[in-house]
Enzyme design. Structure first.
Site, short mmCIF file in Angstrom:
data_model
loop_
_atom_site.label_atom_id
_atom_site.label_comp_id
_atom_site.label_asym_id
_atom_site.label_seq_id
_atom_site.Cartn_x
_atom_site.Cartn_y
_atom_site.Cartn_z
N GLN A 30 0.44 -8.80 -6.54
CA GLN A 30 0.01 -10.19 -6.73
C GLN A 30 0.92 -10.94 -7.71
OE1 GLN A 30 -2.51 -12.16 -5.47
NE2 GLN A 30 -2.96 -10.59 -3.97
N SER A 57 5.10 -6.39 -2.47
CA SER A 57 4.96 -6.56 -1.03
C SER A 57 5.43 -7.95 -0.64
CB SER A 57 3.49 -6.36 -0.65
OG SER A 57 3.33 -6.59 0.73
N CYS A 102 -9.80 -8.20 1.41
CA CYS A 102 -9.58 -6.92 2.07
C CYS A 102 -10.90 -6.29 2.49
CB CYS A 102 -8.83 -5.97 1.14
SG CYS A 102 -7.32 -6.71 0.56
N SER A 150 0.83 -1.21 0.00
CA SER A 150 0.00 0.00 0.00
C SER A 150 0.87 1.26 0.00
CB SER A 150 -0.92 0.02 1.22
OG SER A 150 -1.73 -1.13 1.25
C1 LIG Z 1 -2.20 -7.07 -0.92
C2 LIG Z 1 -2.24 -6.10 -2.05
C3 LIG Z 1 -1.86 -4.76 -1.88
C4 LIG Z 1 -1.48 -4.20 -0.53
O1 LIG Z 1 -0.30 -4.74 -0.03
P1 LIG Z 1 0.03 -4.60 1.53
O2 LIG Z 1 1.44 -5.07 1.66
O3 LIG Z 1 -0.94 -5.50 2.24
O4 LIG Z 1 -0.15 -3.18 1.89
C5 LIG Z 1 -1.86 -3.92 -2.97
N1 LIG Z 1 -2.21 -4.37 -4.19
C6 LIG Z 1 -2.58 -5.65 -4.40
C7 LIG Z 1 -2.93 -6.09 -5.77
C8 LIG Z 1 -2.61 -6.57 -3.34
O5 LIG Z 1 -2.97 -7.82 -3.55
#
Ligand SMILES: *Cc1c(COP(=O)(O)O)cnc(C)c1O
Length: 350
Positions: A150, A170, A296, A43
């Protein structure tokens, strides 16, 4: 004197460990180590990319293009920018969740600064034509950011070949630790920092680095791509076997997203006449962990914005079940899942 010496050694070791992790990330996506900025999560990377580019350029250009199916980290960032006077175009997607390249090109205007389109969707797994999007962005001199949260670990990403200017990732989405992410920004592209303070991350992200997290991210990305072919093949087989079994054994179901162009481990299927919360509850009793419309939006009564965008009717959207297969799953797990699903679904339908 001794203390001071110890500190110096530790400081040097820490610096080296962070540098090594940066090199591993750079190698995985084919960029330079100095083009990687570590953050606290996906995020934050999305916020830093999109706001960072907009704030830097708002005097000259203030239009961005994104899609209706982005993760909230991108969508809510765009909403926030709209409140600050930035103009945003939200592209539609088709039934499979694909954008139209024609619509994208048509949406580009004189004042377009950025295109932000996710590599793969977190709910339905649809993979976008990233290379083609990169080509269009480059031809029109517009920057291209992609939320690859992802995709990293699941798909091969080459920022050079794909003309990607900024990319978010992430660690916890590829078996790394929680609380650490990274943003790639192509060398020479200026962006505004969002957090003021010290000079960490080449003055773009103030605050003491999460060294343990960063090292974990580096290890995780390296391992993901070391076993890439094998892992990918395995997940695809499990996914396709699951979809095939569900379609064969349970009537009135419908696959959400693109049958072929989807994340290897993602299967999102709607079960007519079933509420996914009830399904999840029953599956949980059998030791099976899955998600409803969106992981989410737990507790969110509204149907998923992604399922709405691909035209799923609200009845089917309420019965959506997202299953994500991982490294440790087996064919027997799928059999166990389908067996239970078919019982639970017919129970709930009664
Ligand atoms: C999980 C996710 C996020 C956010 O990542 P975090 O590390 O949880 O903040 C953003 N974009 C996508 C496509 C995600 O799957």
């Amino acid at each position: 004197m001794v203390m001071l010496l110890l500190c110096t050694v530790n400081g040097r070791e820490t610096k080296r460990a962070v540098h090594l992790a940066r090199e591993k990330v750079a190698k995985a996506i084919n960029c330079k180590a100095k083009e990687i900025y570590f953050t606290s999560c996906g995020s934050e990377s999305d916020n830093l990319a999109i706001k960072g580019i907009c704030y830097k350029n708002r005097e000259k250009k203030n239009h961005i293009i994104t899609t209706k199916i982005e993760h909230p980290a991108v969508l809510h960032t765009c909403k926030s920018l709209e409140r600050q006077g930035v103009e945003v175009t939200y592209l539609n997607v088709d039934k499979k969740g694909q954008i139209s390249l024609y619509e994208l090109e048509n949406a580009i205007k004189e004042n377009t600064i950025l295109i932000s389109i996710m590599t793969a969707n977190n709910e339905i797994g649809t993979i976008q034509p990233i290379k083609e999007i990169g080509k269009i962005a480059k031809a029109h001199n517009v920057l291209f950011h992609t939320d690859s949260v992802q995709a990293i670990g699941n798909l091969k990403i080459n920022v050079e070949e794909m003309n990607i200017d900024l990319l978010s990732m992430s660690a916890h989405k590829f078996y790394g630790p929680k609380g650490v992410g990274a943003l790639y920004v192509r060398e020479g592209i200026e962006f505004e920092k969002l957090q003021d303070g010290g000079h960490q991350e080449r003055d773009k992200r103030a605050g003491t680095e999460n060294v343990a997290g960063i090292v974990g991210l580096g290890e995780a990305i390296e391992i993901s791509y070391k076993n890439y072919e094998e892992y990918n093949e395995k997940l695809k087989n499990l996914r396709d076997y699951y979809i095939e079994q569900v379609e064969k054994r349970i009537p009135n179901v419908s696959l959400n997203g693109d049958r072929i162009n989807r994340l290897p481990g993602n299967a999102n299927i709607s079960f007519e006449g079933v509420i996914s919360e009830e399904l999840l509850y029953k599956l949980d009793e059998k030791g099976i962990c899955a998600s409803g419309g969106s992981a989410c939006s737990t507790g969110n009564p509204h149907p998923s914005h992604v399922l709405m965008a691909i035209g799923t009717n609200s009845k089917m959207a309420k019965g959506a079940l997202r299953v994500t297969f991982g490294m440790e799953n087996t064919k027997e797990d799928v059999d166990y899942l389908v067996e239970n699903l078919s019982q639970i679904v017919s129970e709930l339908r009664r």
